[in-house]
Design an enzyme around this catalytic site. Structure first.
Site, PDB file in Angstrom:
ATOM      1  N   GLU A 144     -12.724  14.199  -4.994  1.00 44.05           N
ATOM      2  CA  GLU A 144     -11.978  15.179  -5.786  1.00 44.05           C
ATOM      3  C   GLU A 144     -10.534  15.381  -5.313  1.00 44.05           C
ATOM      4  O   GLU A 144      -9.943  16.440  -5.520  1.00 44.05           O
ATOM      5  CB  GLU A 144     -12.715  16.524  -5.812  1.00 44.05           C
ATOM      6  CG  GLU A 144     -14.064  16.451  -6.501  1.00 44.05           C
ATOM      7  CD  GLU A 144     -14.721  17.809  -6.707  1.00 44.05           C
ATOM      8  OE1 GLU A 144     -14.236  18.804  -6.127  1.00 44.05           O
ATOM      9  OE2 GLU A 144     -15.708  17.878  -7.455  1.00 44.05           O
ATOM     10  N   GLU A 198     -21.334  13.726  -9.731  1.00 47.13           N
ATOM     11  CA  GLU A 198     -21.786  15.101  -9.507  1.00 47.13           C
ATOM     12  C   GLU A 198     -21.929  15.783 -10.863  1.00 47.13           C
ATOM     13  O   GLU A 198     -21.162  15.522 -11.786  1.00 47.13           O
ATOM     14  CB  GLU A 198     -20.808  15.914  -8.639  1.00 47.13           C
ATOM     15  CG  GLU A 198     -20.675  15.456  -7.197  1.00 47.13           C
ATOM     16  CD  GLU A 198     -19.696  16.308  -6.399  1.00 47.13           C
ATOM     17  OE1 GLU A 198     -19.564  17.529  -6.707  1.00 47.13           O
ATOM     18  OE2 GLU A 198     -19.047  15.783  -5.483  1.00 47.13           O
TER      19      GLU A 198
END
Length: 793
Positions: A376, A447
């Site tokens: 991320e 995710e």
């Protein structure tokens, strides 16, 4: 020669220069490795309490037979940075806690005398070392939290042998020697699982420190999910006609390819369904030995029936990956970090960690994709070109991904790996791939869910059901798009975290299991996607008082049967089919039960079947949406039917409370859900008013087996009702007493959390017997007589 150095260290949670070279340090206590700098409570603690500098000291001896050889220490993992001293002199150091390292101590050793090994461990969050510098949504703990061993080698030895299977016909081996050698020979053999040699070769080399060799593997037995077949490569390094080093490396023959049409294993498309795993445990953080690392792998494969696990957000224990290789569970391993990118020094450390990762985890056939970017984080062309190239420097064949959480990120890798958190429980499960990246490239969801709906094991039923259905929706919707190779959920188990995250108690309740690895309802979504064993999990206690406004909600069941027969007591109510309308792509869709009444009311009250269906429909509407949801026309119809059977409004209230609110269940009543497969009953579950509760005890292993260090037994304590269902709101006080050659980890007394909890008991490095007693209050509920087997090494 290899010697484990995991027992009998002196430890003190501070460091002074005067400790260097000392044989004994005042105030230390004995510990075995793996070890955490500070044991923590289950929750509500200060994470800065372990971010300190500590000292580990060990005395060891080596015989004069090791003179003129290379003596090195191998550390599997030290968090976060350390300096290593031998006999008062600094021998080496390492930065970063997630990869192994070696320290050559040859010139510091005294033979046939005591040698003093001191390790200064700094567990502070150094901003120059990944993952630190920002804030991270997990804890890193501290200490020598993985195993340590000492090796004695000839002056020339093989540093590594990196094995790549090619087209399931041959292997390519990258050999690296310790240093360049004028002339040497390599003899290599492929040995099958039965110990038979299937291929061999030998060649002479000059003036180099490494070569690339190709070796055929005829009629290769492929490594696969259901048949994880493993070979060994035996390599001998020969110098001056003498074998100076022999090594054995395990590998598997398989092809693993990510394409724009999905993921293919050995040419067969496999829809990836998995979970992300942190390597953290209650109380001791990262410091767990082999048995518990392997237990997590088995839980993922055999209990949750996943086919892939992502080790977020860093490389994890070799024991874990070894087990993945052995049981047929795919792995995604990535560089350490979370969101933050640091300065140039930080980036150099990340590139170094990338190199260590790819070399150390190369030979695991289970690992089908390396992650080359910090989870991320923002795009960084120079950095992620460097990390990608560093992996490719060693591995030309395996897929590389880079996990991001925004669309149209610069794709430098082979697979667009994306954290997709679009689903909020009411909308689509996944984002259409074309909205995330326009190009037709391999695509994997890495995710989903997690922080979108934190869920505790002791939450009310609707919250836990909601978490489960969210996971089911994402997995289902991901299957709609052939481009999506699969979806890896967040996450395997709850975990401790920094104060900026979680629920204020230093826990992120994002797991489908709790921190003890005990299931929430969401676990049953994954568990039901198998045909290996019958599964039927009723996600309700059927207690209307647990629901808002005491309004009945549909009962959700996760199962892999063809259909379910529903009974109230011994009276059959009806047949329930899986909800393929809303979950068309799941292999086994959930069962959504709206009607727990069937024709029972009509038969018992003497009402005609057709009229009973009308009354039931109105009552179910009231139960689900409240009385105000009934229109005037419906109320009129109800009154006419009541009049027809000489029933009053009071009688209508009685019908409602008796048949539609479950308030009449008196302990003798219960519902039974019978799972049918191929018209045969294969599994059943009953749910009713709990009584006659008792405790169930499950242990992870019958005895302790030490292999180079201590072993840990996990003991699960669950309070169940007369049907064997966990009573979710029990918080009884449970006490454990560990005697003999074992000791408890964490507190000896704890309360059940959502009806269950686990204790961890470890051996102490002593052979002998052990007794573990478990009490509820003063009541002894189980005594475990066991023992410790110690395999020297």
């Amino acid at each position: 020669m290899r010697k484990n150095l995991n027992y009998d260290w002196q430890f003190i949670p501070d460091f002074k220069e005067e400790y260097i070279g000392a044989k004994n340090i005042s105030g230390t206590h004995r510990v075995n490795l793996p070890h955490t700098i500070k044991e923590l409570p289950y929750n509500y603690f200060d994470e800065e309490s372990y971010q300190t500098t500590a000292t580990y000291l060990k005395i060891f001896r080596l015989s004069i037979a090791s003179l003129n050889k290379v003596v090195r220490l191998h550390f599997e993992g030290v968090m976060n940075k350390c300096e290593v001293f031998i006999n008062g002199e600094k021998a080496g150091e390492h930065q970063g806690g997630y990869t192994a390292f070696d320290v050559n101590i040859s010139r510091f050793i005294m033979f046939d005398r005591d040698n003093v090994l001191l390790v200064k461990v700094d567990a502070s969050e150094d901003p120059s070392i990944p993952p630190f510098g920002g804030v991270i949504d997990y804890l890193t703990y501290g200490g020598i939290y993985r195993e340590v061993y000492l090796e004695v080698l000839e002056p020339e030895y093989l540093e590594y042998a990196l094995i790549s299977p090619i087209d399931n016909k041959e292997i390519e081996i990258q050999y690296k020697l310790r240093r360049p050698v004028d002339e040497y020979r390599l003899h290599y053999q492929v040995i099958d699982a039965g110990g038979q040699m299937v291929s061999d070769g030998e060649a002479r080399y000059e003036n180099n420190e490494g070569v690339v060799v190709k070796l055929p593997v005829p009629n290769a037995h492929l490594w696969d999910l259901d048949d994880p077949y493993l070979y060994q490569l035996k390599t001998e390094l020969i110098i001056d006609h003498k074998v100076v080093d022999t090594r054995f490396d395990r590998f598997g023959m398989r092809t693993a390819t990510f394409t724009p049409e999905g993921f293919y294993l050995n040419g067969r498309r496999v829809q990836l369904i998995g979970l992300n795993r942190h390597q953290a445990y209650p109380y001791v953080g990262y410091a767990m030995p082999k048995s518990q690392q392997r237990l997590d792998a088995y839980l993922l494969k055999d209990y949750l029936h996943c086919n892939i696990v992502r080790s977020s957000h860093y490389p994890q224990s070799q024991h874990f990956y070894d087990c993945l290789d052995e049981i047929g569970l795919l792995g995604f391993i990535e560089v350490p970090g979370w969101q933050h990118l640091g300065d140039d020094t930080w980036k150099k450390n990340l590139i170094k960690a990338t190199e260590e990762m790819v070399i150390q985890y190369f030979n695991h056939p289970a690992i089908v994709i390396f992650g080359s970017r910090v989870d991320e984080s923002v795009d960084d062309h120079a950095l992620y070109t460097a990390t990608y190239n560093k992996i490719r420097e060693y591995d030309k064949y395996r897929a590389i991904g880079g996990v991001r959480n925004f669309a149209n990120s610069e794709l430098l890798e082979d697979v667009y790996t994306y954290n997709d958190f679009i689903h909020d429980g009411t909308n689509e499960g996944v984002t259409k791939p074309k909205k995330v990246i326009k190009d037709n490239v391999p695509y994997l969801i890495t995710e989903h869910n997690g922080h979108m709906h934190p869920t505790k094991k002791f939450d009310p039923v609707p919250n836990r059901v909601d978490q489960a259905l969210r996971h089911a929706r994402v997995i289902n919707d991901a299957m709609e798009y052939p481009q999506i190779s699969g979806a890896i959920g967040w996450c395997f188990a709850d975990y401790n975290t920094h104060k900026q995250f979680g629920s204020g108690d230093r826990i992120c309740y994002h797991g489908v299991l709790d921190m003890y690895r005990l299931p929430k309802y969401a676990a049953y979504v994954y568990r039901s996607q198998t045909d290996e064993e019958p599964v039927l999990e009723v996600c309700s206690n059927l207690a209307i008082g647990d629901l808002d406004k005491m309004v009945q909600q549909p009962v959700v069941i996760f199962s892999n049967v063809d259909y379910i027969k529903l009974f109230k007591g011994e009276q059959e109510i009806g047949k329930i089919l899986p909800d393929k309308e809303h979950y068309p792509h799941l292999k086994h869709a959930p069962f959504i039960v709206h009607d727990l009444v069937g024709d029972i009311m009509a038969k018992k009250e003497g009402i005609e079947a057709s009229d009973g269906e009308v009354i039931k429909a109105l009552m179910l509407q009231i139960a689900s949406h409240g009385f105000d949801s009934i229109s005037l026309l419906q109320k009129s119809k109800m009154l006419k039917l009541l009049k027809k059977y000489n029933l009053t409004v009071a009688d209508a209230t009685r019908l409602y409370s008796t048949y539609f609110t479950n308030l009449a269940l008196d302990g003798a009543d219960y519902y039974r859900f019978v799972g049918m497969k191929d018209e045969k009953e294969v599994i059943s579950k009953s749910v009713g008013v709990p009584h006659d509760c008792k405790y169930q005890i499950a242990i992870s292993e019958p005895q302790f087996e030490e292999e180079g260090t201590y072993d840990v037994m996990k003991i699960d304590v669950t309070k169940v009702d007369q049907f064997g269902n966990q009573v979710d709101y029990a918080n009884d006080i449970i006490r454990i007493s560990a005697m003999g050659a074992v000791e408890n980890i964490g507190p000896n007394t704890a309360s059940l959390i959502g009806g269950s909890l686990s204790f961890y008991v470890r051996s102490k490095g002593l052979r002998g017997t052990a007794t573990i007693k478990i009490y509820a209050g003063d009541l002894l509920i189980r005594e475990i007589a066991t023992g410790v087997i110690r395999n020297e090494g």
